[in-house]
Scaffold this active site. Structure first.
Site, PDB file in Angstrom:
ATOM      1  CE1 TYR A 164      -3.745   2.477   0.810  1.00 38.88           C
ATOM      2  CE2 TYR A 164      -2.328   3.211   2.605  1.00 38.88           C
ATOM      3  CZ  TYR A 164      -3.438   3.387   1.797  1.00 38.88           C
ATOM      4  OH  TYR A 164      -4.242   4.482   1.993  1.00 38.88           O
ATOM      5  CE  LYS A 184      -3.659   5.192  -1.405  1.00 40.42           C
ATOM      6  NZ  LYS A 184      -4.705   5.728  -2.322  1.00 40.42           N
TER       7      LYS A 184
END
Length: 306
Positions: free
Chosen positions: A174, A178
């Site tokens: 993640y 991002k």
């Protein structure tokens, strides 16, 4: 006194992952400021599994019930077909596209040694490819408009995270995705400005399905009737402004948004430097690096690090 013109009057906005949480709040806030909205959501679970049409349909209906214009879209925006149909839905339904809010995503948290490559691929697919493909297809439309002499006043708002800026323990895939979104934002802002497109990113902190456990303790101690600092609606006003014509000249920027706080994030830039003017030996390089680190600002800790 005359009523102020809504900030997004006449604009058409697309919001991905708009069936719940931050995306839903953004869609409703854009509609409240006059935008007609394409509400995209696959209706998947927290980990990306399953799927349902109801979340997107309910948000679109909520906007229409309040007197706004909205249509639901259920395509997978991490596929070429889904991203192309997303843009086509805006053009076919409302005749234009002005604002793209890339928000869709889900989590599969694991420590790195336990992280499966299928989980890595699934998370990076929805976050990175799910930002890239809608951006690509929207940008192709805006470029065509600019070349036809109809210069857009287009806006893109991408969704990064504090995890992408600082890292987060247990969220390697993640965080990497991002962080990639920030780099994509910077490149898109540089490439698309000539076509009348501004591209920015937000790193929001709010209570959603992905963070409700994190903020459960905060909610438990909040007195009734006080400001809900973790409500996703707190982030949406900045998204509305970045998605409007009012933010003219603002592009290639990253903002943190949480509660009542907005922060302009300042990314990688040169710090202390040493230049020998020739090749270093390993020992010399180590000595120079040690001296530079002593003069450099200490990095902020990774989220969850002890």
């Amino acid at each position: 006194m005359s009523t102020p013109t809504p900030l997004c009057a006449g604009r058409v906005a697309v919001v991905t992952g708009a069936g719940r949480g931050l995306g839903r709040a953004h869609a409703l806030a854009l509609a409240a400021e006059g935008a007609r909205v394409v509400v995209n959501d696959l209706g998947v679970g927290l980990d990306g599994s399953g799927g349902a049409t109801e979340p997107a349909e309910l948000v679109a209906e909520e906007i229409r019930a309040a007197g706004g214009g909205a249509v639901a879209h259920h395509g997978d925006i991490a596929t070429t077909e889904g991203a192309a149909s997303l843009v086509a839905t805006a053009l076919d339904t409302f005749g234009r596209l002005d604002t793209l809010v890339n928000n869709a995503g889900f989590l599969r948290d694991r420590m790195l040694v336990n992280l499966d490559e299928d989980d890595w691929d699934a998370v990076t697919r929805v976050h990175l490819r799910g930002h890239f493909l809608p951006l690509k297809h929207a940008a192709a439309h805006w470029r065509a408009e600019a070349k036809a002499g109809r210069m857009p006043g287009a806006r893109v708002v991408n969704t990064s995270s504090g995890a992408g800026l600082l890292g987060s323990v247990g969220q390697g895939c993640y965080s990497a995705a991002k962080a990639g979104i920030v780099a994509l934002t910077l490149v898109a802002a540089a490439e698309l400005g000539r076509y009348g497109v501004q591209v920015n990113a937000i790193a929001p902190a709010a209570r959603t399905r992905m963070t409700e456990e994190t903020f459960a303790e905060t909610m438990a101690v909040r007195p009734p009737g006080t400001f809900d600092a973790m409500a996703p609606e707190n982030v949406s006003p900045l998204v509305v402004w970045l998605g409007s014509a009012a933010c003219a000249g603002v592009t290639g920027r990253v903002f943190e948004a949480e509660a009542g706080r907005i922060t302009v994030m300042e990314g990688w830039r040169p710090g202390p430097t040493a230049d020998k003017g020739d090749r270093w030996t390993p020992a010399e390089a180590g000595e120079a690096a040690t001296g530079l680190l002593a003069r450099a600002e200490a990095p902020r800790p990774v989220y969850g690090a002890h």
